[in-house]
Every structure is written in structure tokens, then in C-alpha cells.
Design a protein around this motif. Structure first.
Motif, PDB file in Angstrom:
ATOM      1  N   ALA A 219      46.648  -6.501  55.521  1.00  0.00           N
ATOM      2  CA  ALA A 219      48.227  -6.554  56.003  1.00  0.00           C
ATOM      3  C   ALA A 219      48.959  -6.824  54.712  1.00  0.00           C
ATOM      4  O   ALA A 219      49.961  -6.369  54.500  1.00  0.00           O
ATOM      5  CB  ALA A 219      48.245  -7.786  56.911  1.00  0.00           C
ATOM      6  N   GLN A 222      49.612  -3.741  53.116  1.00  0.00           N
ATOM      7  CA  GLN A 222      50.362  -3.022  53.962  1.00  0.00           C
ATOM      8  C   GLN A 222      49.137  -1.724  54.282  1.00  0.00           C
ATOM      9  O   GLN A 222      49.615  -0.576  54.257  1.00  0.00           O
ATOM     10  CB  GLN A 222      51.441  -2.472  53.528  1.00  0.00           C
ATOM     11  CG  GLN A 222      52.606  -3.455  53.380  1.00  0.00           C
ATOM     12  CD  GLN A 222      53.873  -2.906  52.785  1.00  0.00           C
ATOM     13  OE1 GLN A 222      54.010  -2.290  51.901  1.00  0.00           O
ATOM     14  NE2 GLN A 222      54.952  -3.611  53.313  1.00  0.00           N
ATOM     15  N   GLU A 223      48.068  -2.198  54.368  1.00  0.00           N
ATOM     16  CA  GLU A 223      46.968  -1.278  54.694  1.00  0.00           C
ATOM     17  C   GLU A 223      46.455  -1.463  56.215  1.00  0.00           C
ATOM     18  O   GLU A 223      46.481  -2.461  56.480  1.00  0.00           O
ATOM     19  CB  GLU A 223      45.928  -1.195  53.565  1.00  0.00           C
ATOM     20  CG  GLU A 223      46.256  -0.919  52.259  1.00  0.00           C
ATOM     21  CD  GLU A 223      45.076  -1.070  51.239  1.00  0.00           C
ATOM     22  OE1 GLU A 223      44.031  -1.674  51.383  1.00  0.00           O
ATOM     23  OE2 GLU A 223      45.428  -0.774  50.153  1.00  0.00           O
ATOM     24  N   ALA A 224      45.770  -0.435  56.596  1.00  0.00           N
ATOM     25  CA  ALA A 224      44.985  -0.759  57.726  1.00  0.00           C
ATOM     26  C   ALA A 224      43.645  -1.388  57.631  1.00  0.00           C
ATOM     27  O   ALA A 224      42.888  -0.876  56.560  1.00  0.00           O
ATOM     28  CB  ALA A 224      44.926   0.435  58.689  1.00  0.00           C
ATOM     29  N   GLU A 281      44.560  -7.354  67.936  1.00  0.00           N
ATOM     30  CA  GLU A 281      45.888  -7.073  68.914  1.00  0.00           C
ATOM     31  C   GLU A 281      46.564  -8.266  68.743  1.00  0.00           C
ATOM     32  O   GLU A 281      47.884  -8.128  68.490  1.00  0.00           O
ATOM     33  CB  GLU A 281      45.498  -6.692  70.127  1.00  0.00           C
ATOM     34  CG  GLU A 281      45.031  -5.289  70.310  1.00  0.00           C
ATOM     35  CD  GLU A 281      45.692  -4.076  69.706  1.00  0.00           C
ATOM     36  OE1 GLU A 281      47.006  -4.166  69.867  1.00  0.00           O
ATOM     37  OE2 GLU A 281      45.182  -3.477  69.143  1.00  0.00           O
ATOM     38  N   LYS A 284      48.476  -8.757  65.408  1.00  0.00           N
ATOM     39  CA  LYS A 284      49.515  -8.062  65.030  1.00  0.00           C
ATOM     40  C   LYS A 284      50.846  -8.382  65.728  1.00  0.00           C
ATOM     41  O   LYS A 284      51.836  -8.126  65.194  1.00  0.00           O
ATOM     42  CB  LYS A 284      49.061  -6.520  65.737  1.00  0.00           C
ATOM     43  CG  LYS A 284      49.864  -5.254  65.264  1.00  0.00           C
ATOM     44  CD  LYS A 284      49.303  -4.127  65.975  1.00  0.00           C
ATOM     45  CE  LYS A 284      50.151  -3.078  65.760  1.00  0.00           C
ATOM     46  NZ  LYS A 284      50.291  -2.714  64.265  1.00  0.00           N
ATOM     47  N   GLU A 289      52.858  -6.436  60.152  1.00  0.00           N
ATOM     48  CA  GLU A 289      51.917  -5.704  59.009  1.00  0.00           C
ATOM     49  C   GLU A 289      50.477  -5.415  59.401  1.00  0.00           C
ATOM     50  O   GLU A 289      49.870  -4.581  58.622  1.00  0.00           O
ATOM     51  CB  GLU A 289      52.239  -6.369  57.609  1.00  0.00           C
ATOM     52  CG  GLU A 289      53.324  -6.612  57.086  1.00  0.00           C
ATOM     53  CD  GLU A 289      54.298  -5.301  56.917  1.00  0.00           C
ATOM     54  OE1 GLU A 289      53.697  -4.241  56.616  1.00  0.00           O
ATOM     55  OE2 GLU A 289      55.387  -5.362  56.453  1.00  0.00           O
ATOM     56  N   GLN A 291      47.470  -4.112  60.624  1.00  0.00           N
ATOM     57  CA  GLN A 291      47.271  -2.472  61.263  1.00  0.00           C
ATOM     58  C   GLN A 291      45.862  -2.314  61.211  1.00  0.00           C
ATOM     59  O   GLN A 291      44.869  -2.893  60.541  1.00  0.00           O
ATOM     60  CB  GLN A 291      47.733  -1.466  60.381  1.00  0.00           C
ATOM     61  CG  GLN A 291      49.262  -1.468  60.024  1.00  0.00           C
ATOM     62  CD  GLN A 291      49.405  -0.483  58.893  1.00  0.00           C
ATOM     63  OE1 GLN A 291      49.090   0.843  59.178  1.00  0.00           O
ATOM     64  NE2 GLN A 291      49.865  -0.882  57.837  1.00  0.00           N
ATOM     65  N   ILE A 292      45.118  -1.901  62.564  1.00  0.00           N
ATOM     66  CA  ILE A 292      43.720  -1.817  62.696  1.00  0.00           C
ATOM     67  C   ILE A 292      43.208  -0.267  63.006  1.00  0.00           C
ATOM     68  O   ILE A 292      44.069   0.578  63.647  1.00  0.00           O
ATOM     69  CB  ILE A 292      43.584  -2.325  63.926  1.00  0.00           C
ATOM     70  CG1 ILE A 292      44.170  -3.985  63.875  1.00  0.00           C
ATOM     71  CG2 ILE A 292      42.150  -2.617  64.437  1.00  0.00           C
ATOM     72  CD1 ILE A 292      44.725  -4.259  65.351  1.00  0.00           C
ATOM     73  N   LYS A 293      41.929  -0.086  62.406  1.00  0.00           N
ATOM     74  CA  LYS A 293      41.655   1.157  62.728  1.00  0.00           C
ATOM     75  C   LYS A 293      39.929   0.875  63.087  1.00  0.00           C
ATOM     76  O   LYS A 293      39.561   0.079  62.617  1.00  0.00           O
ATOM     77  CB  LYS A 293      41.841   2.469  61.538  1.00  0.00           C
ATOM     78  CG  LYS A 293      40.921   1.939  60.399  1.00  0.00           C
ATOM     79  CD  LYS A 293      41.220   3.039  59.446  1.00  0.00           C
ATOM     80  CE  LYS A 293      40.627   2.875  58.123  1.00  0.00           C
ATOM     81  NZ  LYS A 293      41.321   3.552  56.968  1.00  0.00           N
TER      82      LYS A 293
END
Ligand SMILES: NC(=O)c1ccc[n+]([C@@H]2O[C@H](COP(=O)([O-])OP(=O)(O)OC[C@H]3O[C@@H](n4cnc5c(N)ncnc54)[C@H](O)[C@@H]3O)[C@@H](O)[C@H]2O)c1
Length: 368
Positions: A219, A222-224, A281, A284, A289, A291-293
Motif C-alpha cells: 500500500a 501504491q501497489e497491489a 477487505e 482496505k 491504498e 489493493q489485493i489480488k
């Protein structure tokens, strides 16, 4: 205004306390909290490898040595020098995945390192109590839906887990062979307890391969973050929760209450058992910021999917209870990192004060 010195019956004021692993995630919070309660805190751990490091940022003003637990002479000389009254033994190779790449280092640090601590205690007459920190992973994991109880069998699939199971067996052996309660105050003066907690979160953890550190590091850039095992369920709790349990046990042992020299689970109430995906979740919602994959789990080492602790023993006999629910836990944890990365502010003091205030409100035993 929080009166720290009165917590835990005021037992820690002026006590000489050794925290092994003082510069680790849990050790940094514990050393800081003990220092605020007026204890004379000493630390023993390796030099921190990862920057930033919570202990260095906090700089709690304790005396410490950077050395290996497996260096028997240095360890025993340090015990001799500081003459601790109580030892909180936290130092360990504390991660599952690195235990696959370095099983020997993991088992030697965790098992032989603990053995060396026990032997140093036997040689240092000042020590009255040991709180030996193991893990919920010490139990033979049957992947069932019930929580593990203190008298369930020990086990361990991976080298980290088995090292903690081994340490538990060794603790029990030392309690029988050298610190037996029937010989207490006659042949020895030591009360030995072991404490088992689950997945602990909170500010200041930058370890690799732990969910919250992975989420917040991504975060901040600013990356997942790639989440493996989104369905794995864990008993999430803020670091201050098990620490309040360890300090409660330490308090009782220092009061010479022999019935507490035993194994204890410290986990959250069952509604804090959430999946990795659910935790991500919630995070978040606190920090946009995040982000999850979801990634594939192919070629991954085995990891436990379901692991819960039954804490009825601590609830009933110790009257220990968690302070925060899952929402406060996640909110406090993620806000700690958000403020650190965005405002360069450390919330550690504020978090401890809020935690203690809430504990007072809930009339938790260690605040009375
Ligand atoms: N963090 C968790 O979620 C969790 C869960 C269950 C149990 N635990 C246990 O709690 C304890 C503390 O965990 P943590 O999360 O603070 O770990 P951490 O990795 O942040 O800190 C480990 C500490 O141990 C020290 N250490 C490691 N090897 C050493 C060696 N050979 N000699 C001397 N010092 C050494 C490190 O320097 C560091 O101070 C460990 O025993 C761990 O197994 C942690």
C-alpha cells in the motif's frame, strides 16, 4: 491519564526483567510497555536485519546486547551480569516459510536456544519466573473446526511448527525434572510457564511473508499485494492482547502462585477468526491504498488452513480476556502503518494508552 505503574498489581515496577527477542515485533512492544510500568528492562537478541525496525524507532532506552542464543557463554555471562528476576523468552526464528529454507537454523535457534535459556536460568539464582513464548502451531494440527486446548497433543508439519512443539515438550520436561512444583522453594525457586498465541498483528511488524506487513508495504508503494490462501482462517489479535496474557502470567508467577506454572493459550474470541481474504477487505476500509489480488497457490509449501485456540482455561482460571474486537484490532493496526508512511508518526504510545483505557473500561483483571 493512564497510570501504568499500577497495572498487573504493580508487580513490574523496579523488577529486573530480561526480554529475549527485544527488538523483534512482539519484543519491541513488550519492552516498551514494561519500561512504562517502571521495570528495569534488559534485552538479548540478534542485530535487526530488516529496516525499518520498530524497536530502533521507539528507542525505549533499555539496556541490551546483540548476540546469538546459541552462544552459550555470552548468554550465561549476560544472565550473570544483569541478574534478572523474570525472563520473557521470545527470541526465535519466528516464521514458517523461512523454516523450509533453513530448517537447521530454525530448529537450533528455537530448540537449542531455548534449552540454553533454561540452563542459564538454572545457573542464575536471581530468576524466579520464566514465561516461555511458543505458538499455536505447537499443536498437532488436525485441520478441524474446534479450538485446540492446552492438553491436546503437540506436533508440527513444517520445521517452524515442529520446533515449537519440541520446545513445549522440553518445557514440560524441565518443569518435571528441574523446576518441579513439589520441590519449589526447597530445591529451586523457579516457576516456568509456556504461552501459546496465534496470528498477531499490530504496528511495527515488517517481517517478510506475514499478511499485514505484506499488505501495508505494498500500500505504501501504491501497489497491489498478492494474497495466497485467501480462505485460510486465522485467530487474529492485536499484539497487545497476547502480551497482556504473558504479563498476567508473569505477574502470577512472581506472586509465587504455583498453579500458573503451566501451558496457556491466548487467543481472540471466536468471532475474530477471519479468513485472510476477509482481513484484507477490512484493511482496505481503513486505508484506501490497500489493493489485493488473489494469486495461485501452486508450488507453495504446505501451510495450515484452519487453526484456532480454545482459551477457556485462560478465561476461567486466569480471568484473562481480550480487550479489542476484530474491528478495533484492524483499525488500530492499519492506522499505525498509514500514519507511519503518510505522516511519519509512531502511534505505539497512543495504541497502548487506548488499549489500557479500554481494558479499564471492561474491568479486565490486570487493570484492577
Ligand atoms: N508474530 C506472530 O504472529 C507470532 C505468533 C505465534 C508465536 N510467535 C512467537 O512469538 C515470539 C516473537 O515473535 P515475533 O513475531 O516478535 O518475531 P520476530 O521475528 O519479529 O522477532 C524475533 C526475535 O528473535 C531474535 N532472534 C532470532 N534468532 C535469534 C538467535 N539465534 N539468537 C538471538 N536472538 C534471535 C530476533 O533478533 C528478534 O529479536 C517468537 O517466539 C514467535 O515464534 C509469534
Amino acid at each position: 491519564m493512564v497510570n501504568f505503574e499500577k497495572l498487573f498489581g504493580g508487580i513490574y515496577k523496579d523488577k529486573v526483567v530480561l526480554v529475549t527477542g527485544h527488538n523483534g515485533f512482539k519484543g519491541s512492544w513488550l519492552s516498551y510497555w514494561l519500561k512504562q510500568m517502571g521495570a528495569k528492562v534488559y534485552g538479548y537478541a540478534l542485530k535487526p536485519e530488516i529496516a525499518p525496525n520498530h524497536f530502533s524507532l521507539l528507542n525505549p532506552g533499555i539496556e541490551y546486547i546483540e548476540a546469538d542464543l546459541r552462544d552459550v557463554k555470552t548468554l550465561e555471562d549476560y544472565f550473570e551480569k544483569i541478574q534478572p528476576e523474570i525472563v520473557f523468552h521470545l527470541a526465535a526464528q519466528a516464521l514458517v516459510r523461512p523454516s523450509y529454507t533453513d530448517p537447521v537454523g530454525t530448529i537450533s535457534t528455537n530448540v537449542m536456544g531455548t534449552l540454553n535459556v533454561f540452563e542459564a536460568v538454572r545457573k542464575t539464582k536471581s530468576v524466579k519466573a520464566i514465561v516461555n513464548v511458543t505458538s499455536d502451531k505447537c499443536y498437532e494440527n488436525k485441520e478441524w473446526i474446534w479450538g485446540y486446548r492446552e492438553n491436546d497433543p503437540m506436533g508440527g508439519y513444517d520445521p517452524y511448527s515442529v520446533s515449537k512443539g519440541m520446545v513445549e515438550l522440553m518445557t514440560s520436561s524441565y518443569r518435571n525434572s528441574f523446576f518441579n512444583l513439589k520441590d519449589y522453594k526447597q530445591k529451586h525457586d523457579v516457576l516456568l510457564a509456556s504461552v501459546r498465541a496465534g496470528n498477531v498483528i499490530g504496528g511495527g511488524d515488517w517481517a517478510t511473508d506475514r499478511l499485514i506487513p505484506d499488505i501495508v508495504k505494498a500500500a505504501a508503494k501504491q501497489e497491489a499485494v498478492l494474497i495466497r490462501n485467501p480462505k485460510a482462517t486465522r485467530p487474529w489479535q492485536h499484539v497487545l492482547e497476547p502480551l497482556s496474557g504473558y504479563l498476567t502470567i508473569g505477574w502470577r508467577l512472581l506472586e509465587e502462585k504455583t498453579e500458573y506454572a503451566d501451558g496457556w493459550n491466548f487467543g481472540p474470541d471466536l468471532d475474530s477468526n477471519l479468513s485472510v481474504g476477509e482481513i484484507a477487505e477490512l484493511a482496505k476500509k481503513v486505508w484506501a491504498e490497500v489493493q489485493i489480488k488473489i494469486g495461485s497457490n501452486k508450488d507453495e509449501h504446505h501451510e495450515a488452513n484452519l487453526l484456532m485456540l480454545d482459551c477457556s482455561k485462560a478465561n476461567k482460571l486466569l480471568k484473562w480476556h481480550p480487550v479489542w474486537g476484530i474491528d478495533d484490532t484492524i483499525d488500530t493496526t492499519i492506522s499505525w502503518y498509514k500514519d507511519f508512511y503518510e505522516k511519519d508518526v509512531l502511534n505505539t504510545q497512543k495504541d497502548i494508552e487506548n488499549f489500557v483505557r479500554k481494558a479499564v473500561e471492561k474491568e479486565i483483571i490486570w487493570t484492577k
